[in-house]
Design an enzyme around this catalytic site. Structure first.
Site, PDB file in Angstrom:
ATOM      1  N   HIS A 162       5.125  -1.993  -6.557  1.00  9.71           N
ATOM      2  CA  HIS A 162       5.451  -3.046  -7.534  1.00  9.71           C
ATOM      3  C   HIS A 162       4.705  -2.766  -8.852  1.00  9.71           C
ATOM      4  O   HIS A 162       3.771  -3.490  -9.222  1.00  9.71           O
ATOM      5  CB  HIS A 162       5.000  -4.364  -6.907  1.00  9.71           C
ATOM      6  CG  HIS A 162       5.380  -5.625  -7.597  1.00  9.71           C
ATOM      7  ND1 HIS A 162       5.165  -5.844  -8.938  1.00  9.71           N
ATOM      8  CD2 HIS A 162       5.935  -6.755  -7.113  1.00  9.71           C
ATOM      9  CE1 HIS A 162       5.582  -7.071  -9.245  1.00  9.71           C
ATOM     10  NE2 HIS A 162       6.056  -7.640  -8.147  1.00  9.71           N
ATOM     11  N   GLU A 262       9.971  -1.608 -10.050  1.00  9.52           N
ATOM     12  CA  GLU A 262       9.424  -1.456  -8.706  1.00  9.52           C
ATOM     13  C   GLU A 262      10.264  -0.463  -7.905  1.00  9.52           C
ATOM     14  O   GLU A 262      11.468  -0.650  -7.755  1.00  9.52           O
ATOM     15  CB  GLU A 262       9.387  -2.822  -8.027  1.00  9.52           C
ATOM     16  CG  GLU A 262       8.673  -3.865  -8.877  1.00  9.52           C
ATOM     17  CD  GLU A 262       8.845  -5.287  -8.357  1.00  9.52           C
ATOM     18  OE1 GLU A 262       8.915  -5.480  -7.140  1.00  9.52           O
ATOM     19  OE2 GLU A 262       8.926  -6.209  -9.194  1.00  9.52           O
TER      20      GLU A 262
HETATM   21  C1  BG6 Z   1       8.895  -9.538  -8.059  1.00  8.10           C
HETATM   22  C2  BG6 Z   1       9.911 -10.583  -7.701  1.00  8.10           C
HETATM   23  O1  BG6 Z   1       9.053  -8.423  -7.259  1.00  8.10           O
HETATM   24  O2  BG6 Z   1       7.572 -10.051  -7.849  1.00  8.10           O
HETATM   25  C3  BG6 Z   1       9.670 -11.851  -8.497  1.00  8.10           C
HETATM   26  O3  BG6 Z   1      11.195 -10.053  -7.934  1.00  8.10           O
HETATM   27  C4  BG6 Z   1       8.237 -12.336  -8.272  1.00  8.10           C
HETATM   28  O4  BG6 Z   1      10.592 -12.862  -8.097  1.00  8.10           O
HETATM   29  C5  BG6 Z   1       7.287 -11.189  -8.627  1.00  8.10           C
HETATM   30  O5  BG6 Z   1       7.977 -13.478  -9.070  1.00  8.10           O
HETATM   31  C6  BG6 Z   1       5.804 -11.547  -8.453  1.00  8.10           C
HETATM   32  O6  BG6 Z   1       5.553 -11.970  -7.160  1.00  8.10           O
HETATM   33  P1  BG6 Z   1       4.096 -12.451  -6.731  1.00  8.10           P
HETATM   34  O7  BG6 Z   1       4.198 -12.842  -5.283  1.00  8.10           O
HETATM   35  O8  BG6 Z   1       3.183 -11.280  -6.939  1.00  8.10           O
HETATM   36  O9  BG6 Z   1       3.732 -13.587  -7.635  1.00  8.10           O
END
Ligand code: BG6
Length: 287
Positions: A162, A262
């Site tokens: 990510h 990602e």
């Molecule tokens: C992304 C999602 O991968 O991660 C989003 O597509 C999400 O919807 C983002 O808000 C962040 O997620 P987190 O759990 O790290 O706040």
């Protein structure tokens, strides 16, 4: 970095950083910081260049909380692809074991970290596994995430590296390489076809499928090449104004300075891993 109140204690090559430990790498070409929790790289910069990875100024550096920025590992489930698991799975908040830090040569350092099943993970997800993260720091940043099934039954994973990329400004950012690819729009729950490059003028939260070529992120200052192997899906995400204001560990205007691209195996691009078999998701970032 002083804002994080780290204690500046050198223990072998680990430093203590509030409650979590990280490995600091410096070689002839680049520097990096990798937390043991989540095998999470939260800093990478080539010498005398701006960091490539974005890190929230107000990120938590605490046990059981994912760092906001860098490259969290979403595993064994991306998003809420497996509703029985926490959002993005449990790897990003699990403590990995440091296996080795190797100076391959003066320009290249390689770090290997591993997570294996435990009583705690088996309660959440009933499979025996080994998850290895190999990070190579040099002119390029290379991440190889290998899942091995140590169980007697097959399992299915969805996952993502990510990556939070730092950009000069969100209005300058252009994502190339996904033209004509189908994507699931998490904001409307509809599937559409990408038309041209991606620019950001509102919240974007999309899972692209059939990804078969490099993705390129361009801003005013640089061009970043994202090469994925063992992956046919990619998420492009920016929370924009309102979601950013609601999010944990992000300043109100944080959305202006990053884009997440990602490298994934998400939704229909899940992987079924048979006993004794492995799968590697590899990401190579260069600029
Ligand atoms: C992304 C999602 O991968 O991660 C989003 O597509 C999400 O919807 C983002 O808000 C962040 O997620 P987190 O759990 O790290 O706040």
């Amino acid at each position: 970095m002083k804002r994080y109140n780290y204690f500046d204690i050198l223990k072998n090559n680990f430093m203590e950083f509030k409650m979590i430990e990280y490995i600091e790498i410096k070689n002839n070409i680049a520097s990096a910081k990798i937390a043991l929790q989540g095998a999470h790289i939260f800093h990478y910069a080539r010498n005398s260049e701006k960091p490539l990875l974005w890190l929230s100024e107000v990120s938590d550096f605490e046990e059981r909380k994912a760092i906001r920025g860098g490259v969290p590992i979403c595993w064994p489930s991306f998003g809420m692809n497996n509703p029985d698991l926490p959002q993005h799975g449990f790897a990003r908040t699990s403590l990995f074991k440091h296996i080795s830090t190797t100076e391959i040569d003066a320009d290249t350092t390689q770090v290997i970290l591993k997570l294996t099943h435990s009583k705690e993970t088996l309660k959440l997800w009933a499979y025996k596994f080994e998850l290895e993260m190999k990070i190579t720091i040099s002119h390029k940043l290379i991440m190889e995430l290998t899942t091995t099934n140590l169980d007697t039954k097959s399992f299915k994973i969805t996952q993502a590296l990510h990556t939070y990329f730092s950009v000069s400004h969100i209005s300058d950012a252009v994502v190339k390489g996904l033209d004509k690819k189908p994507y699931f729009d998490a904001l409307t729950s509809k599937v559409s076809l990408q038309n041209g490059d991606i620019r950001f003028e509102e919240e974007v939260d999309r899972v692209y499928q059939e990804v078969d070529a490099d993705i390129v992120l361009v801003d005013k200052e640089r061009k970043i090449n994202i090469e994925n192997e063992g992956s046919a899906s990619a998420i492009v995400w920016n929370p924009w104004i309102e979601k950013c204001a609601r999010m944990s560990a992000m300043k109100e205007n944080a959305y202006e300075s990053f884009v997440c691209i990602e490298s994934a195996n998400a939704m229909e691009d899940f992987r079924l891993i048979k006993p004794k078999c492995s799968h590697t998701l590899k990401l190579t970032i260069s600029s």
